[in-house]
Design a protein around this motif. Structure first.
Motif, mmCIF file in Angstrom:
data_model
loop_
_atom_site.group_PDB
_atom_site.id
_atom_site.type_symbol
_atom_site.label_atom_id
_atom_site.label_comp_id
_atom_site.label_asym_id
_atom_site.label_seq_id
_atom_site.Cartn_x
_atom_site.Cartn_y
_atom_site.Cartn_z
ATOM 1 N N LEU A 111 4.025 9.400 -10.056
ATOM 2 C CA LEU A 111 3.575 9.581 -11.251
ATOM 3 C C LEU A 111 2.625 11.109 -11.607
ATOM 4 C CD1 LEU A 111 1.027 7.285 -12.095
ATOM 5 C CD2 LEU A 111 2.845 7.930 -13.241
ATOM 6 N N ASN A 112 2.529 12.046 -10.660
ATOM 7 C CA ASN A 112 1.645 13.272 -9.946
ATOM 8 C C ASN A 112 2.551 13.604 -10.700
ATOM 9 O OD1 ASN A 112 -0.567 15.435 -8.937
ATOM 10 N ND2 ASN A 112 0.471 14.958 -7.442
ATOM 11 N N THR A 113 3.833 13.920 -9.716
ATOM 12 C CA THR A 113 5.053 14.605 -9.644
ATOM 13 C C THR A 113 5.162 15.003 -11.519
ATOM 14 O OG1 THR A 113 5.795 13.716 -7.719
ATOM 15 C CG2 THR A 113 7.216 15.432 -9.114
ATOM 16 N N ALA A 114 5.229 13.901 -12.311
ATOM 17 C CA ALA A 114 5.522 13.792 -13.489
ATOM 18 C C ALA A 114 4.231 14.234 -14.115
ATOM 19 C CB ALA A 114 5.409 12.462 -14.296
ATOM 20 N N VAL A 152 0.862 -1.012 0.028
ATOM 21 C CA VAL A 152 0.232 0.188 0.107
ATOM 22 C C VAL A 152 0.499 1.408 0.628
ATOM 23 C CG1 VAL A 152 -1.378 1.434 0.920
ATOM 24 C CG2 VAL A 152 -1.478 -1.033 1.525
ATOM 25 N N VAL A 153 1.764 1.156 0.814
ATOM 26 C CA VAL A 153 3.101 2.110 1.118
ATOM 27 C C VAL A 153 3.896 2.404 -0.507
ATOM 28 C CG1 VAL A 153 4.669 3.717 2.414
ATOM 29 C CG2 VAL A 153 2.931 2.216 3.362
ATOM 30 N N VAL A 154 4.482 1.831 -1.173
ATOM 31 C CA VAL A 154 4.740 1.746 -2.192
ATOM 32 C C VAL A 154 3.565 1.932 -2.835
ATOM 33 C CG1 VAL A 154 5.593 0.244 -3.748
ATOM 34 C CG2 VAL A 154 6.533 -0.296 -1.470
ATOM 35 N N LEU A 155 2.750 1.314 -3.675
ATOM 36 C CA LEU A 155 1.425 2.091 -4.732
ATOM 37 C C LEU A 155 1.699 3.793 -4.282
ATOM 38 C CD1 LEU A 155 -0.374 1.752 -6.705
ATOM 39 C CD2 LEU A 155 -1.977 1.405 -4.441
ATOM 40 N N LEU A 156 1.439 4.298 -2.451
ATOM 41 C CA LEU A 156 1.015 5.619 -2.707
ATOM 42 C C LEU A 156 2.684 6.296 -3.340
ATOM 43 C CD1 LEU A 156 -0.141 7.685 -0.585
ATOM 44 C CD2 LEU A 156 1.232 7.167 0.747
ATOM 45 N N ILE A 157 3.486 5.931 -3.228
ATOM 46 C CA ILE A 157 5.157 6.763 -3.244
ATOM 47 C C ILE A 157 4.711 6.196 -4.968
ATOM 48 C CG2 ILE A 157 7.214 5.835 -4.234
ATOM 49 C CD1 ILE A 157 7.710 5.169 -0.880
ATOM 50 N N VAL A 158 4.156 5.548 -6.031
ATOM 51 C CA VAL A 158 4.409 5.212 -7.490
ATOM 52 C C VAL A 158 3.457 5.669 -8.053
ATOM 53 C CG1 VAL A 158 3.698 4.240 -9.000
ATOM 54 C CG2 VAL A 158 4.992 3.177 -7.551
#
Length: 101
Positions: A65-68, A55-61
């Motif tokens: 994506l949001n930053t990109a 769940v935390v790794v998905l949040l980082i992904v």
């Protein structure tokens, strides 16, 4: 083999850029550092431990994506703005952040 090496270098450069420029990304890295040991305490089975960390790794992904998307939209809307803090999309996201958290 050269293509794999270049892709790894580009990925590493992107992660270091996100770490330097995004406060939310740094906070999520701290959450991941806390989730790893806590998953062994809280998780009753191996599957639960993996789920807690995933769940935390998905949040980082999603943050990456949001930053990109922010960077692309700011570049498109401002024509290569040099100050990444003055972007139009970033200001919009910050205005809605309290509703998300």
């Amino acid at each position: 083999m050269l293509r794999l090496w270049r892709a790894s270098v580009y990925s590493w450069n992107g992660l270091t850029f996100a770490t330097r420029s995004e406060q939310a990304f740094r906070e999520e890295l701290v959450a991941l550092a806390l989730a790893l040991p806590l998953s062994f305490v809280i998780g009753t089975t191996a599957i639960r431990r993996v789920e807690l960390v995933a769940v935390v790794v998905l949040l980082i992904v999603v943050e990456l994506l949001n930053t990109a998307i922010e960077k692309l939209a700011n570049r498109r809307s401002r024509g290569h703005a040099s100050d990444h803090r003055s972007g139009l999309v970033r200001g919009t996201r910050r205005a809605h952040r309290p509703a998300v958290r």
